[in-house]
Design an enzyme around this catalytic site. Structure first.
Site, mmCIF file in Angstrom:
data_model
loop_
_atom_site.group_PDB
_atom_site.id
_atom_site.type_symbol
_atom_site.label_atom_id
_atom_site.label_comp_id
_atom_site.label_asym_id
_atom_site.label_seq_id
_atom_site.Cartn_x
_atom_site.Cartn_y
_atom_site.Cartn_z
ATOM 1 N N GLU A 1 0.829 -1.212 0.000
ATOM 2 C CA GLU A 1 0.000 0.000 0.000
ATOM 3 C C GLU A 1 0.861 1.259 0.000
ATOM 4 O O GLU A 1 0.536 2.238 -0.656
ATOM 5 C CB GLU A 1 -0.950 0.017 1.206
ATOM 6 C CG GLU A 1 -2.085 -0.986 1.114
ATOM 7 C CD GLU A 1 -3.025 -0.746 -0.074
ATOM 8 O OE1 GLU A 1 -3.011 0.346 -0.661
ATOM 9 O OE2 GLU A 1 -3.761 -1.688 -0.425
ATOM 10 N N TYR B 1 -6.305 6.225 4.775
ATOM 11 C CA TYR B 1 -6.508 5.199 3.748
ATOM 12 C C TYR B 1 -5.663 3.943 4.044
ATOM 13 O O TYR B 1 -6.182 2.820 4.056
ATOM 14 C CB TYR B 1 -6.163 5.750 2.346
ATOM 15 C CG TYR B 1 -5.963 4.613 1.385
ATOM 16 C CD1 TYR B 1 -7.062 3.910 0.896
ATOM 17 C CD2 TYR B 1 -4.680 4.160 1.051
ATOM 18 C CE1 TYR B 1 -6.895 2.805 0.075
ATOM 19 C CE2 TYR B 1 -4.509 3.064 0.235
ATOM 20 C CZ TYR B 1 -5.617 2.394 -0.249
ATOM 21 O OH TYR B 1 -5.446 1.297 -1.034
ATOM 22 N N ASP C 1 -9.707 5.882 -1.350
ATOM 23 C CA ASP C 1 -8.634 6.456 -2.164
ATOM 24 C C ASP C 1 -9.301 7.146 -3.358
ATOM 25 O O ASP C 1 -10.531 7.259 -3.409
ATOM 26 C CB ASP C 1 -7.623 5.371 -2.589
ATOM 27 C CG ASP C 1 -8.240 4.347 -3.534
ATOM 28 O OD1 ASP C 1 -9.478 4.359 -3.717
ATOM 29 O OD2 ASP C 1 -7.486 3.534 -4.095
#
Ligand code: SF4
Length: 364
Positions: free
Chosen positions: A35, A118, A136
Site C-alpha cells: 500500500e 486510507y 482512495d
C-alpha cells in the site's frame, strides 16, 4: 442499496480480481509494504520493487535492522522518497514497540509514520479483517458516480462525507475483499475518462449512469497552474577529476538522497550566480562556474523544475573556512564516476549521471 452493492461487487471480484503478488500473502507487513509503494504509483511499476523488497527484507524486523541508506538505495526510482523514510521509521517502531506485530487498531495504525487514514483502513480491513472503510481516489470516484454527488471532492468537508458514505456501505463480513473490489472497480471499469459502464457490475444502481453525468463526476474545481522553478547544480571537479556530491537533509523533499549540490534560482540572479550563492550557503565552498553541461526537466507532485547542471572547478572553502562546511547538507563526498552507483540519487540527478556516462562512453 448497501447489501446489493456489496453482493454485486464481491461476486464480480471473485471472478475478476487481479492476481497481484501482495494478494497471495495478505498479512499486515505485505499489505502495508504494497500500500505504501502503491501511493501515487502504478501497479506495474510497484511489482518489481515489491519483489526486491520482500526478497531482501522478508519480515518487518529485517527491514528495521537495515540502514536508511540501504532502504533508500532499494527505493531509488520509485519516487516520493518520504515514503521510504517513513517505511523505515515505522518498521523500527513495529519491531521495538510491537514485537514485530502490526496493531490491527486503526487509531494505533494512524500514529505510525507514513500511515494515513486510507493505508490504516487497508491494513485493518485486508490484513486484519476489521470492518473499516477505505477511501482512495478510485473509491472516491466510484461513490461520487454511484450517488451522483455534484460537490467538489477537493473540499475536505466533501471528503469527510465520502468517508462516512464508504463506512455506511460496508458489508457485515468480507470487508477486506469488498474494499479491494471497490478499488479495483475504480481502476479497471469506473476509470476517470472512459468508464466502461456496459461491463460494470453495479450499473443498475448507478445514479450518474442513469443521469448521464458519469464524466462530470467526481466534480473537482480546476487546479491553479503548476509552478516551475529553475535549479542550478554544480558538477564540481577537484584536481584529481573527482566530482563532489552532497547528501540532502534527512527531512523534506528528496530527504537523505545524494545530489549534485546547488539550488533554486532567485529573482534577479543568473544561474551561475545562483549556483555560487547556493554552494556558499550549503557547503561554504567557492567554485569557478564553467559551461552548461545539460538541462533536465522533472515534475514533482506540486511543481516542476528544470535542472541546469554546470561544469565547475573547485576553488576551495569560503574563507575563513579551510574545508567545506555542512550548513545545508548532511554530508558530502568526492567520488569518481564509477562510484555513483553506491549512492542513492533522485531522478533528475540520475539523468545528469546518465548524460555524464554517455559523454565518457563517446570519449572512449
Ligand atoms: Fe462507474 Fe459507469 Fe459503473 Fe456508474 S455504471 S459505477 S459510472 S462504471
Amino acid at each position: 442499496m448497501s447489501n446489493a452493492l456489496s453482493a454485486c461487487l464481491l461476486e464480480w471480484y471473485t471472478q475478476h480480481a487481479a492476481d497481484l503478488p501482495w494478494r497471495r500473502t495478505p498479512d499486515a507487513y505485505t499489505t502495508w509494504l504494497s500500500e505504501v509503494m502503491l501511493q501515487q504509483t502504478q501497479i506495474e511499476t510497484v511489482i518489481p520493487y515489491y519483489h526486491r523488497f520482500l526478497e531482501k527484507y522478508p519480515t518487518v524486523q529485517a527491514l528495521a535492522a537495515t540502514s536508511l541508506d540501504e532502504v533508500l538505495k532499494l527505493w531509488e526510482g520509485l519516487g516520493y522518497y518520504s515514503r521510504a523514510r517513513h517505511l523505515h521509521q515505522t518498521s523500527r517502531i513495529i519491531s521495538e514497540q510491537y514485537h514485530g506485530i502490526f496493531p490491527c487498531d486503526v487509531t494505533k495504525l494512524l500514529d505510525l509514520p507514513g500511515i494515513g487514514r486510507y493505508t490504516a483502513g487497508a491494513i485493518a480491513s485486508i490484513a486484519c479483517g476489521q470492518r473499516v472503510p477505505v477511501l482512495d481516489g478510485n473509491v472516491m470516484r466510484v461513490f461520487s458516480r454511484l450517488l451522483d454527488i455534484p460537490d467538489d471532492v477537493t473540499q475536505l468537508s466533501v471528503q469527510n462525507r465520502l468517508w462516512q458514505i464508504a463506512e455506511d456501505f460496508l458489508p457485515e463480513t468480507d470487508t477486506g475483499d469488498y474494499n479491494q473490489a471497490l478499488m479495483e472497480l475504480g481502476q479497471k471499469i469506473c476509470t476517470p475518462r472512459q468508464p466502461d459502464c456496459t461491463h460494470c457490475p453495479v450499473q443498475a444502481m448507478c445514479k450518474a449512469f442513469a443521469a448521464g453525468t458519469q464524466l462530470e463526476r467526481p466534480m473537482k474545481k480546476k487546479k491553479a497552474a503548476t509552478p516551475h522553478y529553475d535549479v542550478a547544480a554544480g558538477l564540481i571537479y577537484d584536481e584529481q577529476g573527482r566530482l563532489m556530491i552532497a547528501q540532502r537533509p534527512a527531512e523534506g523533499l528528496l530527504g537523505g538522497l545524494w545530489e549534485f549540490p546547488g539550488g533554486k534560482q532567485e529573482a534577479g540572479e543568473t544561474l551561475p550566480e545562483c549556483l555560487q550563492r547556493e554552494l556558499r550557503e550549503e557547503l561554504a565552498i567557492e567554485v569557478e562556474v564553467g559551461a552548461l553541461f545539460v538541462n533536465v526537466k522533472h515534475a514533482f507532485t506540486h511543481f516542476k523544475i528544470t535542472l541546469h547542471a554546470f561544469e565547475c572547478r573547485y576553488q576551495g572553502a569560503t574563507p575563513p573556512h579551510t574545508q567545506p562546511q555542512l550548513l545545508g547538507a548532511q554530508a558530502y563526498a568526492w567520488v569518481t564516476p564509477a562510484e555513483f552507483d553506491r549512492y542513492s540519487f533522485g531522478k533528475a540527478d540520475r539523468e545528469v549521471i546518465r548524460a555524464l556516462q554517455e559523454r565518457s562512453n563517446m570519449l572512449l
